[in-house]
Design a protein around this motif. Structure first.
Motif: not given
Length: 613
Positions: A37-62
């Motif tokens: 549960s800890y590994n899955i939760s930490s990985n999901l949190e990491k992926e969430r932060r990465i996806d959120e950052t990519i989304y914001q970078l895409n907004n900057i790119k536009e």
């Protein structure tokens, strides 16, 4: 070693065995579940932060891409202006030993050129105050410079050398160059080629400088929400904008000591810098090759996972303590009543079925005790059911014989044959006699109780032919049969009583032409449905419900519906309580529905059959 452990476990008391077993099967899953549960939760949190950052970078790119396109449109306006092309063509043909920022307006030999130069300078001046634009230059091939900048940041005699690396090549018409610093000014140059419209040769270029702060203002407000540092790279991976101005113009790989480039259009990778693990999250713009990178320590992303780790550890520890307490309680509750139940079961084993155990528990032991009581009760009931089933069997067999040899039906049929003979209707006499012969042949069926559905349908068809002649074609009949079930087996003479019921209680009392429809189908490869439908329409819903009620209960009171009850009980006797007969009504038509199992073969003992679906 393993044998010793097994021997040790087997020689322990039941209470100790249960305690050790409960602890083992509860603690190990709790620990493993917490770990995963800890590994899955930490990985999901990491992926969430990465996806959120990519989304914001895409907004900057536009937003940056939109800004760049606006500046490219300004350059295109100069490229399309006819005066700009004519001025550059004329100045490319003049050889001067020195370069000037402005054209010498004292040259009276070419007033037309001076006029066009004036219009060019006016155009430059009109575009001077475009937002985020530092300056605009028009430069000929031999170095003449026209600019809107009062204090030019480029020295005219060196401008071609300064911009030589940024001039578009490889068939491109424009290029964004490396960032340049001129004191307090930090500008990103856009170089757009100006070509002769007739021969497509380059006659000069537009140099448009945008301020780096224009890019920085796009992402500066959201910088804290994205990462520690935002870096914008041009197509050469040189830094053109970032929050640390000391890095402007430098190579991204050199600044962060990276050996490999960007593996995909967008994503992330990690690298260790000065013993600190950093994560680089990026998104690329395929139109111009620019990249937008968020840089931060990996620990910043995984920091939120530390809270998950603490919560997981607390839950695991609490689960272990709870498991120990529950295991002790359960084992003590289990072992106490087991001996009592064991004694009672020993008594039952000796043949005493009058002893039961009164449980005071709702746990497994209580359910086991109730199961024992239910088992003993079912044994008692089974003994009674054996006698009941034997009686029912004898009754069903008697009813079957009653319908196989119906003297009244035989008398009426023979009377009809004599009557038709006297009338000279030879064809009808032959048909009725053949049908009667076939009817009794199938009824006898060499002593077999099980016949194919094909034979059962043939039996009822002969019966219908006889009745149709007797009633002077007062009704018609239709068969709609699924061919797949014709060779399946059933008990015999189950349709004739239903058809007889339809004629005597429905069709016979109907003024208009009657219709009997017999359908048979395979329903989802689970069972066979046979329906006998007549359009008599005389029966009411109350009568249907009453008949279905006594069919379900097996009520033997009264003589009404003896044929229906006979069919229903015989089906349940041979195939079980899941099958049988019921009545229904559809569109004022009466429907008698039979449900049978799908039997592809039967053995010699009719009571034992196998079905293959």
């Amino acid at each position: 070693m393993i044998k010793r452990l097994i021997s040790y476990f087997e020689n322990q008391s039941l209470k100790r065995k249960l305690l050790e077993f409960f602890l083992m099967v509860s603690m190990i899953p709790a620990i493993l579940l917490g770990f995963f549960s800890y590994n899955i939760s930490s990985n999901l949190e990491k992926e969430r932060r990465i996806d959120e950052t990519i989304y914001q970078l895409n907004n900057i790119k536009e937003k940056v891409t939109e800004l760049l396109k606006e500046k490219e449109l300004v350059a295109i306006r100069f490229y399309l202006n006819r005066n700009v092309s004519e001025v550059l063509q004329n100045f490319n043909n003049i050889d001067y030993n020195s370069h000037e920022v402005l054209v010498d307006s004292g040259n009276e030999n070419n007033s037309e050129i001076i006029k066009k130069v004036f219009e060019l300078k006016k155009m430059l001046f009109d575009n001077k105050f475009i937002e985020n634009t530092h300056s605009i230059y028009i430069i000929s091939n031999n170095g003449y410079v026209f600019t809107s900048d009062i204090n030019p940041i480029y020295e005219p005699e060196y401008i071609l050398d300064i911009l030589s690396d940024d001039i578009p090549r490889d068939g491109r018409n424009y290029n964004w160059g490396n960032i340049r610093e001129f004191g307090e000014y930090k500008v990103i140059p856009l170089i757009r080629l100006i070509k002769d419209k007739s021969n497509k040769n380059t006659i000069g270029f537009v140099l448009l400088n945008i301020e780096e702060k224009a890019l920085y203002n796009i992402y500066s407000q959201d910088l804290k929400n994205i990462s520690d540092s935002i870096v914008i790279l041009n197509q050469k991976n040189n830094i053109v904008s970032c929050n640390d101005k000391r890095l402007l113009g430098k190579s991204f790989e050199e600044v962060y000591s990276l050996k490999d480039g960007f593996p995909s259009k967008s994503g992330y990778f990690t690298s260790k810098i000065n013993k600190t693990e950093y994560i680089f999250i990026y998104s690329s713009d395929e139109t111009n090759g620019w990249k937008y990178v968020g840089v931060m320590p990996l620990s910043k992303i995984t920091a939120s996972s530390n809270n998950i780790k603490k919560i997981t550890m607390i839950l695991i520890f609490g689960s272990i303590v709870l498991c120990i307490l529950i295991s002790i309680f359960v084992t003590s509750r289990v072992t106490k009543p087991i001996e009592k139940l064991s004694d009672i079961m020993d008594s039952a084993e000796s043949g005493n079925l009058d002893v039961d155990f009164s449980p005071r528990y709702n746990d497994e032991i209580g359910r086991l005790a109730r199961s024992y009581n239910n088992m003993v009760e079912r044994l008692r009931i089974s003994i009674q059911e054996i006698f009941y089933i034997q009686n029912k069997k004898r009754e069903a067999e008697y009813r079957a014989l009653e319908f196989q040899i119906n003297p009244h039906f035989l008398y009426n049929t023979l009377s009809s044959i004599i009557w038709l003979t006297n009338k000279g209707e030879k064809e009808s006499v032959i048909n009725m006699a053949n049908s009667l012969s076939n009817l009794f042949r199938i009824s006898i069926s060499k002593g077999r109780d099980m016949i194919t559905i094909r034979e059962e349908l043939e039996h009822v068809r002969n019966y219908l032919e006889i009745q149709k002649i007797r009633y002077s074609n007062q009704f018609n009949y239709i068969f709609d049969i699924d061919p797949d079930i014709l060779d399946c087996y059933t008990i015999k003479i189950i349709l004739q009583p239903l058809v007889e019921n339809a004629i005597y209680h429905g069709i016979r009392e109907k003024d208009v032409d009657g219709l009997i429809t017999i359908t048979a189908r395979n329903e989802d490869n689970k069972k066979i449905i046979i329906e006998v439908t007549d359009n008599g329409g005389n029966i009411t819903w109350e009568q249907i419900n009453n008949i279905n009620s006594y069919l379900k209960k097996g009520d033997n009171e009264g003589n009404h519906g003896i044929g229906l009850r006979n069919v229903n009980e015989r089906i349940k006797y041979y195939f079980g309580k899941s099958y049988g007969l019921c009545l229904d009504k559809k569109d004022n038509n009466t429907v008698a529905r039979i449900e049978l199992p799908i039997l592809r073969e039967v053995n010699k003992n009719v009571q034992h059959f196998s079905s293959r679906r």
